[in-house]
Design a protein around this motif. Sequence first.
Motif, PDB file in Angstrom:
ATOM      1  N   ALA A  33       0.829  -1.203   0.000  1.00 20.40           N
ATOM      2  CA  ALA A  33       0.000   0.000   0.000  1.00 20.40           C
ATOM      3  C   ALA A  33       0.865   1.255   0.000  1.00 20.40           C
ATOM      4  CB  ALA A  33      -0.932  -0.010   1.211  1.00 20.40           C
ATOM      5  N   LEU A  34       1.923   1.257   0.790  1.00 21.55           N
ATOM      6  CA  LEU A  34       2.813   2.419   0.834  1.00 21.55           C
ATOM      7  C   LEU A  34       3.515   2.644  -0.501  1.00 21.55           C
ATOM      8  CD1 LEU A  34       4.386   2.040   4.382  1.00 21.55           C
ATOM      9  CD2 LEU A  34       2.757   3.771   3.621  1.00 21.55           C
ATOM     10  N   LEU A  35       4.047   1.573  -1.085  1.00 22.38           N
ATOM     11  CA  LEU A  35       4.742   1.727  -2.363  1.00 22.38           C
ATOM     12  C   LEU A  35       3.767   2.055  -3.500  1.00 22.38           C
ATOM     13  CD1 LEU A  35       7.345  -1.150  -2.092  1.00 22.38           C
ATOM     14  CD2 LEU A  35       7.769   1.303  -1.948  1.00 22.38           C
ATOM     15  N   GLY A  36       2.558   1.515  -3.433  1.00 21.47           N
ATOM     16  CA  GLY A  36       1.559   1.857  -4.444  1.00 21.47           C
ATOM     17  C   GLY A  36       1.166   3.323  -4.372  1.00 21.47           C
ATOM     18  N   GLY A  37       0.972   3.825  -3.165  1.00 21.43           N
ATOM     19  CA  GLY A  37       0.658   5.248  -3.000  1.00 21.43           C
ATOM     20  C   GLY A  37       1.806   6.134  -3.435  1.00 21.43           C
ATOM     21  N   TRP A  38       3.030   5.704  -3.147  1.00 21.60           N
ATOM     22  CA  TRP A  38       4.199   6.498  -3.537  1.00 21.60           C
ATOM     23  C   TRP A  38       4.341   6.522  -5.057  1.00 21.60           C
ATOM     24  CZ3 TRP A  38       9.221   4.592  -5.218  1.00 21.60           C
ATOM     25  CH2 TRP A  38      10.160   5.602  -5.345  1.00 21.60           C
ATOM     26  N   SER A  39       4.058   5.377  -5.725  1.00 17.72           N
ATOM     27  CA  SER A  39       4.196   5.349  -7.185  1.00 17.72           C
ATOM     28  C   SER A  39       3.142   6.218  -7.863  1.00 17.72           C
ATOM     29  CB  SER A  39       4.112   3.916  -7.701  1.00 17.72           C
ATOM     30  OG  SER A  39       2.806   3.413  -7.524  1.00 17.72           O
ATOM     31  N   LEU A  40       1.992   6.401  -7.233  1.00 15.38           N
ATOM     32  CA  LEU A  40       0.988   7.276  -7.813  1.00 15.38           C
ATOM     33  C   LEU A  40       1.367   8.748  -7.653  1.00 15.38           C
ATOM     34  CD1 LEU A  40      -2.309   5.512  -6.694  1.00 15.38           C
ATOM     35  CD2 LEU A  40      -1.289   5.543  -8.974  1.00 15.38           C
ATOM     36  N   GLN A  41       2.132   9.069  -6.627  1.00 11.49           N
ATOM     37  CA  GLN A  41       2.537  10.449  -6.367  1.00 11.49           C
ATOM     38  C   GLN A  41       3.696  10.893  -7.259  1.00 11.49           C
ATOM     39  OE1 GLN A  41       0.973  12.571  -4.390  1.00 11.49           O
ATOM     40  NE2 GLN A  41      -0.518  11.003  -3.833  1.00 11.49           N
TER      41      GLN A  41
END
Length: 115
Positions: free
Chosen positions: A73-81
């Motif tokens: 979840a953290l890496l997915g959110g970071w990749s969207l940013q």
Amino acid sequence: MKRPVQRNVIVMNPDQLQEKLLAVARQNQPSDHVPYAFEKRIMALLTRPMVDAWSLWGRALWRGAAACVLAMALLGGWSLQVESNDSTDLQQEFEQTVLAALDEPSAIAFGEDSW
């Protein structure tokens, strides 16, 4: 044709077993060779709860799964940013990589490796 092997299984009531063991123990008085409070230590070990290895493994695996979901979840959110500056198309890059060996006619003609 083989006959199935019959096994004689004796099922004993745990209360009857305990009574029989206690009766035998009462008949044999403890000797000097038995350490002090030996029976209390054994009884304390018997009353201790048994450790279930499957529950330990299950608990560890669920904790690992929770950590992986959190990391995802953290890496997915970071990749969207993160914004990408490359305007190249992934499909074009893939085709160029797969067909790179066909672009070298000398390697194909002479049977050389293109490493």
